[in-house]
Motif scaffolding. Sequence first.
Motif, mmCIF file in Angstrom:
data_model
loop_
_atom_site.group_PDB
_atom_site.id
_atom_site.type_symbol
_atom_site.label_atom_id
_atom_site.label_comp_id
_atom_site.label_asym_id
_atom_site.label_seq_id
_atom_site.Cartn_x
_atom_site.Cartn_y
_atom_site.Cartn_z
ATOM 1 N N ALA A 50 0.042 5.960 -14.340
ATOM 2 C CA ALA A 50 1.482 6.231 -14.479
ATOM 3 C C ALA A 50 2.215 4.997 -14.979
ATOM 4 O O ALA A 50 3.150 5.104 -15.784
ATOM 5 C CB ALA A 50 2.055 6.685 -13.136
ATOM 6 N N ALA A 51 1.792 3.811 -14.534
ATOM 7 C CA ALA A 51 2.420 2.583 -15.009
ATOM 8 C C ALA A 51 2.139 2.359 -16.495
ATOM 9 O O ALA A 51 3.043 2.021 -17.274
ATOM 10 C CB ALA A 51 1.928 1.390 -14.184
ATOM 11 N N GLU A 52 0.894 2.551 -16.888
ATOM 12 C CA GLU A 52 0.540 2.361 -18.295
ATOM 13 C C GLU A 52 1.238 3.381 -19.186
ATOM 14 O O GLU A 52 1.634 3.061 -20.315
ATOM 15 C CB GLU A 52 -0.974 2.442 -18.457
ATOM 16 N N ALA A 53 1.405 4.603 -18.686
ATOM 17 C CA ALA A 53 2.100 5.628 -19.467
ATOM 18 C C ALA A 53 3.556 5.254 -19.711
ATOM 19 O O ALA A 53 4.167 5.721 -20.674
ATOM 20 C CB ALA A 53 2.020 6.977 -18.750
ATOM 21 N N TYR A 71 2.640 -4.767 -11.816
ATOM 22 C CA TYR A 71 3.102 -4.140 -13.059
ATOM 23 C C TYR A 71 4.303 -4.920 -13.565
ATOM 24 O O TYR A 71 5.186 -5.312 -12.787
ATOM 25 C CB TYR A 71 3.561 -2.696 -12.831
ATOM 26 N N ARG A 72 4.359 -5.099 -14.874
ATOM 27 C CA ARG A 72 5.559 -5.659 -15.500
ATOM 28 C C ARG A 72 5.663 -5.122 -16.915
ATOM 29 O O ARG A 72 4.659 -4.710 -17.508
ATOM 30 C CB ARG A 72 5.534 -7.185 -15.502
ATOM 31 N N PRO A 73 6.870 -5.112 -17.482
ATOM 32 C CA PRO A 73 7.015 -4.611 -18.849
ATOM 33 C C PRO A 73 6.163 -5.415 -19.824
ATOM 34 O O PRO A 73 6.064 -6.650 -19.716
ATOM 35 C CB PRO A 73 8.507 -4.790 -19.141
ATOM 36 N N HIS A 84 13.831 -8.678 -10.519
ATOM 37 C CA HIS A 84 13.796 -7.678 -9.461
ATOM 38 C C HIS A 84 12.333 -7.381 -9.131
ATOM 39 O O HIS A 84 11.561 -6.985 -10.011
ATOM 40 C CB HIS A 84 14.504 -6.398 -9.906
ATOM 41 N N VAL A 85 11.973 -7.567 -7.872
ATOM 42 C CA VAL A 85 10.598 -7.344 -7.416
ATOM 43 C C VAL A 85 10.578 -6.083 -6.562
ATOM 44 O O VAL A 85 11.180 -6.051 -5.480
ATOM 45 C CB VAL A 85 10.065 -8.543 -6.616
ATOM 46 N N LEU A 123 9.407 -6.536 -11.977
ATOM 47 C CA LEU A 123 7.989 -6.337 -11.766
ATOM 48 C C LEU A 123 7.797 -5.534 -10.488
ATOM 49 O O LEU A 123 8.701 -5.431 -9.659
ATOM 50 C CB LEU A 123 7.238 -7.669 -11.686
ATOM 51 N N LEU A 124 6.617 -4.949 -10.346
ATOM 52 C CA LEU A 124 6.249 -4.255 -9.119
ATOM 53 C C LEU A 124 5.005 -4.929 -8.575
ATOM 54 O O LEU A 124 3.997 -5.036 -9.281
ATOM 55 C CB LEU A 124 5.992 -2.770 -9.382
#
Length: 314
Positions: A50-53, A71-73, A84-85, A123-124
């Motif tokens: 889902a993150a890669e999508a 995850y980050r852009p 924002h974390v 980022l997450l």
Amino acid sequence: MDRTVPTSTPPSLGRLRRICRGKLTRLASLLISIVLVAACSSPAQRHNDAAEARAYGVDSVPAPPFRLTVYRPSGARPSPRPWHVYLTGDGTPWEHGRYPSRDPTPRRPLALELMDRDPGPRLLLHRPCYARHPPDPACQPRLWTDQRYGEAVVDAMDRALDRLVAEWQIDGLVLIGHSGGGLLARLLAGRRDDVRALVTIAANLDHAAWTRHHGYLPLEGSLRLAEAPPLDAGIRQWHLVGSEDRVIPAALVRQAARHDPQARVEVVDGFDHRCCWVEAWPGFLERLLESLRESPDEALEITPGGHRVPRWPR
């Protein structure tokens, strides 16, 4: 002369039935294969997919004995604004309420969906053993059951943030946590000197009160907010909770937030534990950014108890 065009002999009814049965069998086999593939993919895989999508890079950061998924852009660069974390909820620690889950990663990527509505640097960061496929050898069920907010988890996330801040040249953090991720965000904020603001959504700030409320087993191996010192008054602290939340009732959040005199609790009418935070998130972010743009003196207000606390735009 007879000019009638010859026609082929139509198939018999039995043959038609055999043809249809064959096609239906192949279609059923295809559908079963699709379902089995989906069922065999783990929550960790589905979360990362889902993150890669959404065009996020899926990386890992070492925090021995773990590696934490982040995850980050794609193509994110250093920014003068605080990053924002986002921190996820507890996911599925238990299967059927009795057996420790093999993969506790959240089934719905709500924190990812929130991050996807955020246009700023972000980022997450997953906690240890979440969104890891295969899991790290050090992963044991206690890390997502009774020790889900324990020292090993908080320390690993703290060290991972240290590395990310240094590698990505991050200047200041805003910690944003949903559900159990809200308590982890609060515990991390108390350990760091680079946190500008703390925002929680439906946060389990007092897990002892929460387990008593629901009749669950106590989380004996987890840290408690009540045993931590109050957060520095210079850190803006905003706790959001839905009026219809039955997982984390607003009364529990209000009671736990009293630990920090400067904390602001906002009960959002009609919202519950999941609805409708994602849709409303851009509006909450605007209020957050407006507060962060104010100078420290402009952002302070006096509470009825006489405390000088950060003011949040309404």
